[in-house]
Design a protein around this motif. Sequence first.
Motif, PDB file in Angstrom:
ATOM      1  N   GLY A  14      -6.901  -5.120  -6.288  1.00 14.74           N
ATOM      2  CA  GLY A  14      -6.346  -6.471  -6.322  1.00 14.74           C
ATOM      3  C   GLY A  14      -5.445  -6.704  -5.123  1.00 14.74           C
ATOM      4  O   GLY A  14      -5.037  -5.768  -4.443  1.00 14.74           O
ATOM      5  N   GLU A  15      -5.130  -7.964  -4.863  1.00 16.08           N
ATOM      6  CA  GLU A  15      -4.281  -8.295  -3.721  1.00 16.08           C
ATOM      7  C   GLU A  15      -2.885  -7.713  -3.906  1.00 16.08           C
ATOM      8  O   GLU A  15      -2.437  -7.498  -5.029  1.00 16.08           O
ATOM      9  CB  GLU A  15      -4.236  -9.799  -3.509  1.00 16.08           C
ATOM     10  N   ALA A  16      -2.213  -7.470  -2.776  1.00 21.20           N
ATOM     11  CA  ALA A  16      -0.878  -6.873  -2.837  1.00 21.20           C
ATOM     12  C   ALA A  16      -0.148  -7.110  -1.530  1.00 21.20           C
ATOM     13  O   ALA A  16      -0.762  -7.262  -0.474  1.00 21.20           O
ATOM     14  CB  ALA A  16      -0.981  -5.370  -3.106  1.00 21.20           C
ATOM     15  N   SER A  17       1.160  -7.104  -1.612  1.00 16.92           N
ATOM     16  CA  SER A  17       1.992  -7.174  -0.410  1.00 16.92           C
ATOM     17  C   SER A  17       2.149  -5.758   0.140  1.00 16.92           C
ATOM     18  O   SER A  17       1.823  -4.774  -0.529  1.00 16.92           O
ATOM     19  CB  SER A  17       3.370  -7.744  -0.763  1.00 16.92           C
ATOM     20  N   GLY A  18       2.668  -5.661   1.359  1.00 14.95           N
ATOM     21  CA  GLY A  18       2.919  -4.342   1.946  1.00 14.95           C
ATOM     22  C   GLY A  18       3.876  -3.527   1.089  1.00 14.95           C
ATOM     23  O   GLY A  18       3.692  -2.328   0.896  1.00 14.95           O
ATOM     24  N   GLU A  20       4.282  -3.781  -2.161  1.00 14.48           N
ATOM     25  CA  GLU A  20       3.572  -3.336  -3.365  1.00 14.48           C
ATOM     26  C   GLU A  20       2.630  -2.180  -3.061  1.00 14.48           C
ATOM     27  O   GLU A  20       2.485  -1.255  -3.869  1.00 14.48           O
ATOM     28  CB  GLU A  20       2.799  -4.513  -3.979  1.00 14.48           C
ATOM     29  N   ILE A  21       2.021  -2.213  -1.872  1.00 12.59           N
ATOM     30  CA  ILE A  21       1.150  -1.105  -1.472  1.00 12.59           C
ATOM     31  C   ILE A  21       1.974   0.167  -1.326  1.00 12.59           C
ATOM     32  O   ILE A  21       1.592   1.230  -1.802  1.00 12.59           O
ATOM     33  CB  ILE A  21       0.400  -1.452  -0.168  1.00 12.59           C
ATOM     34  N   LYS A  22       3.134   0.064  -0.681  1.00  8.42           N
ATOM     35  CA  LYS A  22       4.004   1.243  -0.523  1.00  8.42           C
ATOM     36  C   LYS A  22       4.431   1.773  -1.884  1.00  8.42           C
ATOM     37  O   LYS A  22       4.447   2.983  -2.112  1.00  8.42           O
ATOM     38  CB  LYS A  22       5.228   0.926   0.317  1.00  8.42           C
ATOM     39  N   GLU A  26       3.883   5.513  -3.478  1.00 12.23           N
ATOM     40  CA  GLU A  26       4.950   6.344  -4.052  1.00 12.23           C
ATOM     41  C   GLU A  26       4.631   6.765  -5.482  1.00 12.23           C
ATOM     42  O   GLU A  26       4.934   7.884  -5.880  1.00 12.23           O
ATOM     43  CB  GLU A  26       6.271   5.590  -4.024  1.00 12.23           C
ATOM     44  N   GLU A  27       4.042   5.872  -6.252  1.00 11.04           N
ATOM     45  CA  GLU A  27       3.780   6.171  -7.662  1.00 11.04           C
ATOM     46  C   GLU A  27       2.499   6.965  -7.866  1.00 11.04           C
ATOM     47  O   GLU A  27       2.452   7.865  -8.700  1.00 11.04           O
ATOM     48  CB  GLU A  27       3.725   4.863  -8.459  1.00 11.04           C
ATOM     49  N   TYR A  69      -2.043  -9.214   1.090  1.00 10.12           N
ATOM     50  CA  TYR A  69      -3.295  -8.728   1.652  1.00 10.12           C
ATOM     51  C   TYR A  69      -4.373  -8.682   0.584  1.00 10.12           C
ATOM     52  O   TYR A  69      -4.102  -8.421  -0.586  1.00 10.12           O
ATOM     53  CB  TYR A  69      -3.083  -7.332   2.247  1.00 10.12           C
ATOM     54  N   GLN A  70      -5.613  -8.923   1.028  1.00  9.96           N
ATOM     55  CA  GLN A  70      -6.755  -8.879   0.123  1.00  9.96           C
ATOM     56  C   GLN A  70      -7.932  -8.239   0.870  1.00  9.96           C
ATOM     57  O   GLN A  70      -8.162  -8.536   2.046  1.00  9.96           O
ATOM     58  CB  GLN A  70      -7.110 -10.292  -0.328  1.00  9.96           C
TER      59      GLN A  70
END
Length: 123
Positions: A14-18, A20-22, A26-27, A69-70
């Motif tokens: 799914g779409e995500a911001s930088g 959220e990607i980071k 981490e998780e 980003y998508q």
Amino acid sequence: MDTKTLCLGVLSRGEASGYEIKKHFEEAFSHYYVAGFGSIYPALAELNKRGMITCTDVIQERRPSKKVYQITEKGREYLEKDLLEAYPRHKVRSEFMVLLTFAHLLPLERLAEVVELRKQDIR
């Protein structure tokens, strides 16, 4: 596998911001792959330039706008190809082994403590 492939993998969900990607790195990947903003944002810029992702500025109230980003079809095809062709290397980070590498610099008491802690972890 590199940071670009992992970013595509995250975006395949799914779409995500930088940011959220980071957080996902981490998780989900922190025990076997480390990447910070210094490698994620250049990877996203390269993926965008190559048409594998799109980037949309999202205006937020009382905050700076954020980039979301998508993955594109081209990016999804690249990701699937890379996953099919990737050699499954296994790398492990070990602070224990780093400490043992520099054991000559440690007092014997600390070295004994480190070994005992590792034994407890194994048990």
